[in-house]
Structures are given as C-alpha cells and as structure tokens.
Design an enzyme around this catalytic site. Structure first.
Site, PDB file in Angstrom:
ATOM      1  N   ASP A  38       3.080   3.483   2.731  1.00  0.00           N
ATOM      2  CA  ASP A  38       1.673   3.887   2.687  1.00  0.00           C
ATOM      3  C   ASP A  38       1.476   5.242   3.352  1.00  0.00           C
ATOM      4  O   ASP A  38       1.610   5.383   4.566  1.00  0.00           O
ATOM      5  CB  ASP A  38       0.810   2.837   3.391  1.00  0.00           C
ATOM      6  CG  ASP A  38       0.635   1.599   2.537  1.00  0.00           C
ATOM      7  OD1 ASP A  38       0.266   1.749   1.358  1.00  0.00           O
ATOM      8  OD2 ASP A  38       0.875   0.487   3.047  1.00  0.00           O
ATOM      9  N   HIS A  69       3.020   5.013  -1.978  1.00  0.00           N
ATOM     10  CA  HIS A  69       1.588   4.930  -2.296  1.00  0.00           C
ATOM     11  C   HIS A  69       0.868   6.066  -1.571  1.00  0.00           C
ATOM     12  O   HIS A  69       0.673   6.000  -0.356  1.00  0.00           O
ATOM     13  CB  HIS A  69       1.081   3.550  -1.834  1.00  0.00           C
ATOM     14  CG  HIS A  69      -0.378   3.319  -2.025  1.00  0.00           C
ATOM     15  ND1 HIS A  69      -1.031   2.236  -1.454  1.00  0.00           N
ATOM     16  CD2 HIS A  69      -1.331   4.006  -2.723  1.00  0.00           C
ATOM     17  CE1 HIS A  69      -2.305   2.280  -1.787  1.00  0.00           C
ATOM     18  NE2 HIS A  69      -2.531   3.346  -2.537  1.00  0.00           N
ATOM     19  N   MET A 140      -6.172  -2.030  -5.946  1.00  0.00           N
ATOM     20  CA  MET A 140      -6.417  -2.222  -4.517  1.00  0.00           C
ATOM     21  C   MET A 140      -7.323  -3.438  -4.322  1.00  0.00           C
ATOM     22  O   MET A 140      -8.418  -3.514  -4.885  1.00  0.00           O
ATOM     23  CB  MET A 140      -7.096  -0.986  -3.911  1.00  0.00           C
ATOM     24  CG  MET A 140      -6.235   0.271  -3.884  1.00  0.00           C
ATOM     25  SD  MET A 140      -4.648   0.084  -3.049  1.00  0.00           S
ATOM     26  CE  MET A 140      -5.158  -0.423  -1.399  1.00  0.00           C
ATOM     27  N   GLY A 177      -3.226  -5.288  -0.717  1.00  0.00           N
ATOM     28  CA  GLY A 177      -4.258  -5.523   0.289  1.00  0.00           C
ATOM     29  C   GLY A 177      -4.592  -6.993   0.456  1.00  0.00           C
ATOM     30  O   GLY A 177      -5.086  -7.627  -0.470  1.00  0.00           O
ATOM     31  N   GLY A 198       1.778  -6.440   3.502  1.00  0.00           N
ATOM     32  CA  GLY A 198       1.941  -5.797   4.805  1.00  0.00           C
ATOM     33  C   GLY A 198       1.997  -6.829   5.902  1.00  0.00           C
ATOM     34  O   GLY A 198       3.081  -7.283   6.309  1.00  0.00           O
TER      35      GLY A 198
END
Ligand code: DX5
Ligand code: ZN
Length: 226
Positions: A38, A69, A140, A177, A198
């Site tokens: 990220d 990303h 997202m 996300g 994540g």
C-alpha cells in the site's frame, strides 16, 4: 489473468515494519499468493506510507506476485520507479487523475500487469472504457488510507456489477479493506478472486498465526463456490 483460483494477498501495511523482510517471508511461507503493498502519499489519501525503495527491498525476499496499490496523485511520474523496483502488478486509482488511459498504457509499456482501483463512491462504470487495458479491478471496501477499518458491504454489490461488466474478458476482481473470513464467502460468490487482507492476517504480528488466518480466508471463499 485466466486464473480464477482464489488468491490471498496480505497487506504489509499491517506488518511490523521493523522486521519487514521477516514479515513478508512469514506470509509467503504461510501460504499467501500475492504480497499487497500500500503506497500512500498524504495527498490522495490522508496517510503516508512507503515508496519504491521498500518494494525494491522486499523483492528478493519473495517470489510471490508483488501487488502494488498506488494511492497517490499524480501516479504517472512514479510508474517507472515502481516497475523498476520489482512490482508485478501496479494498480492506480480511477479518481487519481484525468488521464487513466494514459496511465494504464504507461504501466503496460513497462511490461507489468495493470489494475484500476475504485473508491467506495466510484461507480463500476469508471472502468467501462479501459477494459481492454486492465488485468485487475480493485474494489475498495473501505475508504483508502488506513488499515483496520470496517468493511463496507456495498462492495459485494459492486463486485457483482464488475463481474457483469467484465463478462468473458480476462480481468480479475480484487477487493481491499476489512476483508476477513466473515465476508470472504459473499465476495467470492459475487465474483471476487483476489482478497487483500491486512489486519486479518498481520494483526498482533505473530508469524505463527499467519498460515491459519490465510487458510481461513481462503476456506471461507472456496466454501461459497462449492
Ligand atoms: C487501505 C489499504 C488496504 C489496507 C487493508 O487503504 O489499501 O490495503 O491495508 O487493511 P485491512 O485489511 O486491515 O482493512
Ligand atoms: Zn491496498
């Protein structure tokens, strides 16, 4: 990307940056498919993270696909640096600039896979006229900028819309996300094949937990497809 198998892409945003190489290695040996990187600029999104130097540093650590990303605007001046640093897939946001088609051409000119990310409020139609230039659409399921946010369920509807728009084209759907085993099934059923994770992989930064967590997301996704 004709491969429709499930890919789990741990995001190093939630890794322990003091031990980043080990954290990447642990996700790799824990069975991940891609490593998600990220990149944030404090301008397009309200946070600053990492640059090409970090991509270059982790490149020798894993053979897995490096999924970069870019949450930066403008993106064009940095495409070459990320390509040279070892990114395999470079994803840019549709909202990041007025010349998305040009940006995608630049990514392809470096021989990399190209992706377009869509913020939660951006309609799937934003990719309609670049479908022939992309390998991935990244939906997202949080507003980009931070790890550990709550999943926005509308992403499931958007994934299904993206699948309809893509039709038989060779384009993969990725979601990013708040992804965890509780929503991976619905996402997979809607057509998602790549799952960024994540905090649901790295939270607590205990390498012993990564393999079972990666497996749990994969299992939830695959169960919905049986
Ligand atoms: C958010 C980033 C995500 C983030 C996901 O701006 O693009 O990749 O790391 O983190 P989790 O899975 O914790 O929501
Ligand atoms: Zn991301």
């Amino acid at each position: 990307m004709t491969d429709t198998s499930i890919k789990i892409a741990p995001s190093i945003l939630s890794a322990d940056f003091a031990r980043l190489g080990d954290e990447v290695r642990a996700a790799d040996t824990g069975g991940c498919d891609w490593i998600h990187v990220d990149v944030m600029d404090g301008h397009f999104v309200p946070n600053i993270t990492i640059g090409p130097l970090i991509v270059e540093a982790i490149r020798p650590v894993t053979q897995k696909l490096l999924d970069v990303h870019l949450m930066i605007a403008p993106a064009d001046p940095y495409i070459e640096a990320f390509a040279k640093a070892g990114a395999d897939l470079i994803t840019v946001h549709a909202e990041a600039g007025p010349h998305l088609d040009r940006t995608l051409q630049a990514i392809k000119a470096h021989g990399k896979k190209a992706g377009v990310a869509l913020n939660p409020a951006t309609p799937v139609s934003a990719i309609q006229h670049v479908l022939d230039r992309i390998d991935i659409v990244l939906i997202m399921s949080v507003n980009p900028g931070f790890g550990g946010q709550a999943f926005i369920p509308e992403a499931i509807t958007k994934a299904a819309q993206a699948r309809d728009l893509i039709g038989s084209r060779d384009i993969e759907i990725e979601v990013d996300g708040g992804v965890d085993p509780s929503n991976a099934g619905a996402l997979a059923a809607a057509g998602v094949t790549a799952f960024v994770a994540g905090s649901s992989v790295y939270k607590g930064n205990d390498p012993a937990t990564y393999a079972p967590r990666i497996a749990a997301i994969r299992e939830a996704a695959m169960k919905a497809l049986r």
